[in-house]
Design a protein around this motif. Structure first.
Motif, PDB file in Angstrom:
ATOM      1  N   THR A 142      15.292  30.915  32.238  1.00 11.95           N
ATOM      2  CA  THR A 142      14.924  31.301  33.601  1.00 11.95           C
ATOM      3  C   THR A 142      15.521  30.349  34.623  1.00 11.95           C
ATOM      4  N   LEU A 143      15.428  29.054  34.361  1.00  8.68           N
ATOM      5  CA  LEU A 143      15.964  28.079  35.305  1.00  8.68           C
ATOM      6  C   LEU A 143      17.488  28.092  35.346  1.00  8.68           C
ATOM      7  N   SER A 144      18.128  28.384  34.223  1.00 11.09           N
ATOM      8  CA  SER A 144      19.588  28.385  34.213  1.00 11.09           C
ATOM      9  C   SER A 144      20.156  29.587  34.967  1.00 11.09           C
ATOM     10  N   SER A 188      18.557  30.905  37.671  1.00  9.26           N
ATOM     11  CA  SER A 188      17.874  30.988  38.960  1.00  9.26           C
ATOM     12  C   SER A 188      18.832  30.953  40.145  1.00  9.26           C
ATOM     13  N   ASN A 189      20.062  30.455  39.964  1.00  6.68           N
ATOM     14  CA  ASN A 189      20.997  30.377  41.083  1.00  6.68           C
ATOM     15  C   ASN A 189      21.922  31.586  41.177  1.00  6.68           C
ATOM     16  N   VAL A 190      21.736  32.587  40.361  1.00  9.15           N
ATOM     17  CA  VAL A 190      22.629  33.742  40.363  1.00  9.15           C
ATOM     18  C   VAL A 190      22.585  34.461  41.711  1.00  9.15           C
ATOM     19  N   LEU A 212      22.152  33.186  44.554  1.00  9.97           N
ATOM     20  CA  LEU A 212      22.603  32.325  45.642  1.00  9.97           C
ATOM     21  C   LEU A 212      24.099  32.027  45.585  1.00  9.97           C
ATOM     22  N   ARG A 213      24.847  32.725  44.763  1.00 11.36           N
ATOM     23  CA  ARG A 213      26.254  32.394  44.565  1.00 11.36           C
ATOM     24  C   ARG A 213      27.097  32.650  45.808  1.00 11.36           C
ATOM     25  N   HIS A 214      27.076  33.848  46.334  1.00 16.94           N
ATOM     26  CA  HIS A 214      27.898  34.183  47.489  1.00 16.94           C
ATOM     27  C   HIS A 214      27.314  35.412  48.168  1.00 16.94           C
TER      28      HIS A 214
END
Length: 76
Positions: free
Chosen positions: A39-41, A43-45, A47-49
């Protein structure tokens, strides 16, 4: 609550349960830790662009941003 925990410990010692409850609890703990890591890995999907606006064209076999590469491969 403390009485319930104490009673559960006493019952487990009386039965001689051994390591099985700890192995089951540890396995469940490891499983949830793996789920937390996944989940944490990811979590930034989101927020990419910024998303690109595309015009929907049902006649194109591939999305708009890939169309130039397809045209070049087919000699258009």
């Amino acid at each position: 609550m403390l009485n319930l925990v104490t009673a559960a410990e006493a019952a487990a010692e009386a039965e001689g349960a051994g390591l099985l409850p700890y192995m089951i609890g540890g396995g469940i703990f490891v499983f949830f830790m793996v789920l937390l890591f996944v989940t944490l890995s990811f979590s930034n999907v989101g927020l990419r662009h910024e998303a690109h606006a595309q015009v929907n064209n049902p006649h194109k076999p591939v999305p708009h941003h890939h169309q130039d590469a397809v045209d070049q491969r087919h000699g258009h």
